[in-house]
Design a protein around this motif. Sequence first.
Motif, short mmCIF file in Angstrom:
data_model
loop_
_atom_site.label_atom_id
_atom_site.label_comp_id
_atom_site.label_asym_id
_atom_site.label_seq_id
_atom_site.Cartn_x
_atom_site.Cartn_y
_atom_site.Cartn_z
N PHE A 16 25.99 -38.45 -5.36
CA PHE A 16 25.76 -37.28 -6.20
C PHE A 16 26.54 -37.45 -7.50
N GLY A 17 25.95 -38.17 -8.43
CA GLY A 17 26.60 -38.48 -9.70
C GLY A 17 26.13 -39.84 -10.17
N ASN A 18 26.94 -40.46 -11.01
CA ASN A 18 26.51 -41.73 -11.61
C ASN A 18 26.67 -42.93 -10.69
N GLY A 19 27.27 -42.73 -9.51
CA GLY A 19 27.38 -43.82 -8.54
C GLY A 19 28.18 -44.99 -9.04
N GLY A 20 29.12 -44.74 -9.95
CA GLY A 20 29.93 -45.81 -10.49
C GLY A 20 29.36 -46.49 -11.71
N VAL A 41 24.19 -36.51 -14.87
CA VAL A 41 23.43 -36.97 -13.71
C VAL A 41 23.44 -35.91 -12.62
N GLN A 42 24.59 -35.28 -12.40
CA GLN A 42 24.67 -34.21 -11.40
C GLN A 42 23.75 -33.04 -11.77
N SER A 43 23.68 -32.72 -13.06
CA SER A 43 22.82 -31.61 -13.47
C SER A 43 21.35 -31.95 -13.25
N VAL A 44 20.98 -33.21 -13.43
CA VAL A 44 19.61 -33.66 -13.14
C VAL A 44 19.32 -33.46 -11.65
N TYR A 45 20.25 -33.88 -10.82
CA TYR A 45 20.05 -33.73 -9.38
C TYR A 45 20.00 -32.25 -8.97
N ARG A 46 20.79 -31.42 -9.62
CA ARG A 46 20.78 -29.99 -9.27
C ARG A 46 19.41 -29.37 -9.58
N ALA A 47 18.85 -29.73 -10.72
CA ALA A 47 17.52 -29.21 -11.06
C ALA A 47 16.47 -29.70 -10.07
N LEU A 48 16.59 -30.95 -9.64
CA LEU A 48 15.64 -31.50 -8.68
C LEU A 48 15.87 -30.90 -7.29
N HIS A 49 17.11 -30.51 -7.00
CA HIS A 49 17.38 -29.81 -5.74
C HIS A 49 16.67 -28.46 -5.73
N TRP A 50 16.73 -27.74 -6.85
CA TRP A 50 16.03 -26.46 -6.97
C TRP A 50 14.54 -26.64 -6.67
#
Length: 342
Positions: free
Chosen positions: A52-56, A65-74
């Motif tokens: 959950f993030g840039n993965g290094g 990147v987290q905000s992208v995942y949050r929108a996709l979680h919605w």
Amino acid sequence: MTSVQTHSPDPATWTRGPVADIFSSYVAATALSSAQELGLLDRLAETGAAPFGNGGDERLNDEVVQSVYRALHWAEVVEIKDEETVVTGPAFDAAFAARGYFYWLVRGCGEAFSEAPRLALEEVRSGAFYRRDMRAVAIGSRLIGDGEVEALFDEILARTPVRKIADLGCGSGQRLVRVAGRHPEARCVGVDISSASVRLATDAAREAGLGERMTVHQGDVLRLEPRPEFAEVDTVSCVFMGHDFWPYDSCVATLERLRRVFPRAERLVLCDVVRTQEVPRADTPIFQLGFETIHALMGVYLPALEEWHKAFAEAGWRCDAVHSTTTPPNGYLFELSPATRN
């Protein structure tokens, strides 16, 4: 700009629910487009999970990147587990299949959509009055066609050996690269008006090691002139740009010109999305609203199916077969041949 409001609805009726979902859907669409370009969707498709993030990957901002995942979680495309891991959600497979539509919409056409109020003014609608990212449009169009359209295209070309093919509006060049791989003796030439697409297709040819078997030229399909590279072409293809031929008189003139520019062409394989006749409803398929709206903004006429058939006949092309497509919706692939030899 202010607006007149006759009554003030209870905020509970619009801060959550259908209107709020319209707002959040816009954010989710941009997130899906971003995830496609950043490779996040491909990673999830391959492994089913990601950090959950840039993965290094220090090139990427962790919070973005987290905000992208949050929108996709919605949107239920992914699921965020304990703020540490992202896994595929119930809508992931469908979203991954549709990723080209979102990339075309947001990355390719987003600027034009955001400029809609200005583009509605008649005084600005001349010359180069809008902008699209044509590299993104080319990539999105390739992803859109990769499923059904390209399979149909390959099936048609498999019936008769291809000696030399010209792809009009070649975009990313991947169609020609695939044709060259399937037909080792074939030579390929691409034409596109966009310098970004020409670079993209040229790079694709080089990466595929095609050498002189594939060349790409910048040119306006509506104003093509005969040239030595076109003289031996037996197959002409045009996918997702035929609507640029229109309005009607221009389309007929362009189709007639193609017969002169490619004097030995035995077939023209043309695929495009046609204008719908009904008012949009809740079950309107993906792409329809975006496709029809963006072309209204650009001032590009979209023909209906029967208008295509009329133009083919007047321009001297015989329609040998028509294939309708589910993806893209309202798409048709026409198999054409010269009604008379030049």
